[in-house]
Design an enzyme around this catalytic site. Structure first.
Site, PDB file in Angstrom:
ATOM      1  N   LYS A 224       1.111  -1.076   0.014  1.00  0.00           N
ATOM      2  CA  LYS A 224       0.471  -0.296   0.013  1.00  0.00           C
ATOM      3  C   LYS A 224       0.756   1.073  -0.444  1.00  0.00           C
ATOM      4  O   LYS A 224       0.557   2.185  -0.987  1.00  0.00           O
ATOM      5  CB  LYS A 224      -0.742   0.182   1.229  1.00  0.00           C
ATOM      6  N   GLU A 230      10.382  -4.631   4.254  1.00  0.00           N
ATOM      7  CA  GLU A 230      10.898  -5.980   4.096  1.00  0.00           C
ATOM      8  C   GLU A 230      10.356  -6.267   2.604  1.00  0.00           C
ATOM      9  O   GLU A 230      11.258  -6.506   1.519  1.00  0.00           O
ATOM     10  CB  GLU A 230       9.363  -6.852   4.906  1.00  0.00           C
ATOM     11  N   GLY A 285      -5.010  -1.519   4.942  1.00  0.00           N
ATOM     12  CA  GLY A 285      -4.471  -2.957   4.989  1.00  0.00           C
ATOM     13  C   GLY A 285      -4.677  -3.857   5.125  1.00  0.00           C
ATOM     14  O   GLY A 285      -4.977  -5.661   4.265  1.00  0.00           O
ATOM     15  N   ARG A 286      -5.784  -4.820   6.388  1.00  0.00           N
ATOM     16  CA  ARG A 286      -5.645  -6.113   6.754  1.00  0.00           C
ATOM     17  C   ARG A 286      -7.608  -6.227   6.000  1.00  0.00           C
ATOM     18  O   ARG A 286      -7.582  -6.889   6.100  1.00  0.00           O
ATOM     19  CB  ARG A 286      -5.809  -6.198   7.688  1.00  0.00           C
ATOM     20  N   GLU A 371      -4.428  -6.660  15.370  1.00  0.00           N
ATOM     21  CA  GLU A 371      -3.908  -5.465  15.148  1.00  0.00           C
ATOM     22  C   GLU A 371      -5.436  -4.181  15.003  1.00  0.00           C
ATOM     23  O   GLU A 371      -4.896  -3.034  15.496  1.00  0.00           O
ATOM     24  CB  GLU A 371      -3.557  -5.840  13.573  1.00  0.00           C
ATOM     25  N   HIS A 402      -4.492 -33.071  18.775  1.00  0.00           N
ATOM     26  CA  HIS A 402      -3.248 -33.397  19.089  1.00  0.00           C
ATOM     27  C   HIS A 402      -2.385 -32.073  19.556  1.00  0.00           C
ATOM     28  O   HIS A 402      -1.221 -33.349  19.211  1.00  0.00           O
ATOM     29  CB  HIS A 402      -2.657 -34.651  17.863  1.00  0.00           C
ATOM     30  N   LYS A 530       9.110  -0.659  14.480  1.00  0.00           N
ATOM     31  CA  LYS A 530      10.185  -0.310  12.902  1.00  0.00           C
ATOM     32  C   LYS A 530      11.172   0.706  13.078  1.00  0.00           C
ATOM     33  O   LYS A 530      12.035   0.931  12.633  1.00  0.00           O
ATOM     34  CB  LYS A 530       8.615  -0.209  12.067  1.00  0.00           C
TER      35      LYS A 530
HETATM   36  C1  G6Q Z   1      -2.739  -3.695   8.059  1.00  0.00           C
HETATM   37  C2  G6Q Z   1      -1.034  -3.615   8.447  1.00  0.00           C
HETATM   38  C3  G6Q Z   1      -0.410  -3.834   8.538  1.00  0.00           C
HETATM   39  C4  G6Q Z   1       0.531  -3.850   6.788  1.00  0.00           C
HETATM   40  C5  G6Q Z   1       2.005  -3.632   6.536  1.00  0.00           C
HETATM   41  C6  G6Q Z   1       1.890  -3.851   4.951  1.00  0.00           C
HETATM   42  O1  G6Q Z   1      -3.811  -3.856   8.424  1.00  0.00           O
HETATM   43  O2  G6Q Z   1      -1.342  -2.268   7.961  1.00  0.00           O
HETATM   44  O3  G6Q Z   1      -0.107  -5.248   8.121  1.00  0.00           O
HETATM   45  O4  G6Q Z   1      -0.819  -4.128   5.798  1.00  0.00           O
HETATM   46  O5  G6Q Z   1       2.598  -3.101   7.188  1.00  0.00           O
HETATM   47  O6  G6Q Z   1       2.244  -2.232   4.775  1.00  0.00           O
HETATM   48  P1  G6Q Z   1       2.542  -1.848   2.654  1.00  0.00           P
HETATM   49  O7  G6Q Z   1       0.864  -2.720   2.013  1.00  0.00           O
HETATM   50  O8  G6Q Z   1       2.505  -0.368   3.193  1.00  0.00           O
HETATM   51  O9  G6Q Z   1       3.962  -2.600   2.144  1.00  0.00           O
END
Ligand code: G6Q
Length: 578
Positions: A224, A230, A285-286, A371, A402, A530
């Site tokens: 996003k 990463e 994002g989620r 989150e 199990h 971070k």
């Molecule tokens: C989700 C969070 C988080 C996000 C990641 C990746 O709701 O905001 O999990 O999706 O940190 O972020 P980017 O899509 O910006 O790389």
């Protein structure tokens, strides 16, 4: 019944500084009383006294059946929960979300993932822009791209068709698409493969690259913000690998696409905006698998099945928007969760899909829930005053049985659970599915009914155990029972059913956030780690001087890492490079 104004915490702060929030409302106190009354009763007693309980404590919507009757909750307590929902104006909260109000107040954003899957032709105007039009236009681009990929019309640098996707993203840009692609394996397009790379541990990327042919691979960079450490690291390494393995700068465009809201960063990374699929800041994002972030889903299962997924979610949305709270599946699921969390002190919630294809659902919901509602201040910034989101974890059944179910059945902490299954399987093999379902049914029953020491005595006596042996062993073999769970059943794990289940959980989480008065749509809690990682990165070097500007433990770990790496373990690490 007292009406609590929309901005719950704010109004408390203004009206009565002594008030701590929702726990001081008449509705909350009423619920505390119900919980007290129920302490002396067992859930099985509630069933015995009420032949309609199973039917009345169940609800069905968009092909999803929920039975919440095995929770230790009375009709009176359920009515009190509905009164609480009314007092916090859950219905108004739903309206505010779907009308595009900026309910994500700490980021000043609307929350409109429902617009991404709205097939009812609603307009969704935000700041004068017709979102529905933008959504449709972007989805049309995705569909055209996915269809070209499906037909083999996307050609790589050797002229061969692309048939492999490597999705590079993390968190919300990974967990959703990954979970859905796994879940919809019966719908995979023949000859197409998708790999997901999320971890900055180079092995994650390395494992994928070991298995793909650069000439036939499409890298989907899903971010996003397009700034996530990463993802940017993995994307750069993937491009370097591509260039070192037959690709060239002029063929990057055929092999790399971006899913993002940040055109400038995408361009700076070297991806042509023509190869970018857009979404918007009002998609969290989620909650983003319905947007361009779902491109990998569309590529692996085809655009028609992607649309079916969206339509399933839409069906749940329509129910959520229109059903009265007492019949509203996500609202009821949320209220029952509030009941166990706040009035029965349950701090952990297990997600237990009896479906191997849903193996990643617990991880997906862990993020979605923890989150969103792992917050301790309310929207006004005041302490929230009550317990909020539980610890969410899980594994597919029957594997978990199990492993950790021991604690669910006999541990000192009570854990609530969602058991999830499909009545029919896509891949019947012998009686596997019947056995899976038998376990799906048996576990919630065992959790609720339990087994008394008296029953253990009777059983062991029948088997001619000596009395002294029974006396010794009986306490260990008894189950207290009375442990809460929901059973969630769909007919078959179709794209529609999956879409509906995911939407159900999204809305459940939102409703719980409304009740607790938190902002379910920000995630400031991930920021500090971070920042510190950025500061620490340059210190992870054999030539770095001893670390002094952190706490003693952190300094020590940094120095120890550097000492170990100088001593030669780094040469071992080389083997793991992609
Ligand atoms: C989700 C969070 C988080 C996000 C990641 C990746 O709701 O905001 O999990 O999706 O940190 O972020 P980017 O899509 O910006 O790389």
């Amino acid at each position: 019944m007292s009406k609590i104004p929309i901005n719950l915490a704010k109004s408390f702060a203004f009206e009565d500084p002594e008030m701590t929030g929702i726990a001081d409302t008449a509705e909350w106190r009423d619920l505390v009383r119900h919980a007290e009354t129920l302490k002396a009763r067992r859930t099985t007693d509630l069933f015995a006294a009420d032949p309609q309980r199973a039917a009345d404590f169940s609800v069905e919507a968009a092909g999803v059946f929920l039975d919440f009757s095995k929770n230790k909750i009375s009709r009176e307590a359920l009515a009190a929960l509905l009164a609480l929902a009314n007092a916090v104006d859950v219905a108004g909260g739903i309206k505010r979300m779907v009308s595009g109000e900026r309910i994500n107040a700490t980021e000043n954003r609307a929350v409109l993932h429902v617009a991404l899957r709205d097939f009812a032709n609603r307009a969704y105007d935000l700041d004068g822009e017709n979102l529905a039009q933008a959504v449709r236009a972007e989805r049309a681009r995705m569909v055209a791209f996915a269809d070209a990929y499906a037909k083999g019309d996307l050609l790589g640098f050797t002229g061969e068709p692309l048939d492999t996707v490597v999705n590079i993203g993390i968190g919300g840009s990974d967990l959703g698409p990954r979970m859905v692609v796994d879940a919809l394996k019966p719908y995979w397009l023949e000859g197409k493969r998708t790999f997901f790379v999320s971890n900055v541990d180079g092995r994650d990327l390395g494992d994928a690259l070991d298995r793909v042919d650069p000439a036939r691979t499409l890298f989907v960079i899903a971010s996003k913000t397009f700034t996530t450490q990463e993802t940017m690291t993995n994307a750069s390494s993937a491009r370097a690998w591509f260039l070192a393995n037959g690709g060239a700068e002029e063929t990057v465009a055929r092999h790399f696409v971006a899913l993002s809201t940040n055109e400038r960063a995408v361009t700076a990374f070297g991806i042509d905006p023509a190869n970018m699929f857009r979404f918007w800041d009002w998609v969290g994002g989620r909650f983003s698998l319905w947007s361009a972030i779902g491109l990998s889903i569309a590529l692996q299962v085809g655009s028609a099945n992607f649309e079916r997924l969206l339509r399933g979610a839409h069906a749940m949305d329509e129910h959520f928007r229109s059903a009265p709270p007492a019949e509203n599946l996500p609202v009821l699921l949320a209220l029952v969760g509030v009941w166990t969390r706040n009035f029965q002190g349950v701090g952990a919630h297990a997600v237990l899909p009896y479906d191997q294809r849903l193996a990643r659902l617990p991880a997906f919901l862990q993020q979605a829930d923890m989150e969103s509602n792992g917050k301790s201040v309310s929207l006004s910034g005041a302490p929230v005053g009550v317990s909020t989101g539980p610890i969410v974890f899980g594994e597919p059944g029957t594997n978990g049985q199990h492993a950790f179910y021991q604690l669910l059945h006999q541990g000192t902490d009570i854990v609530s659970a969602d058991f999830i299954a499909a009545a029919s399987t896509h891949n019947p093999i012998g009686d596997h599915h019947e056995k899976l379902l038998a376990n799906f049914v048996a576990q919630p029953e065992a959790l609720m009914v339990g087994k008394t020491e008296k029953q253990v005595w009777a059983e062991l006596e029948k088997q001619d155990f000596p009395a002294n042996e029974i006396e010794r062993i009986a306490p260990h073999r008894a189950f207290h029972g009375d442990r809460p769970s929901n059973s969630i059943l769909v007919d078959r794990l179709t794209p529609e059913a999956l879409g509906a289940v995911i939407a159900m959980y999204e809305h459940k989480i939102f409703v719980q956030g409304l009740i607790w008065g938190v902002n379910s749509f920000d995630q400031w809690g991930v920021a500090l780690g971070k920042e510190l990682a950025k500061r620490i990165l340059p210190k992870i070097s054999p030539s770095a001087p001893p670390s002094t500007d952190h706490d003693a433990s952190t300094n020590q770990i940094i120095d120890r890492i550097n000492a170990l790496r100088s001593a030669g373990t780094e040469s071992e690490n080389q083997k793991d490079r992609p």
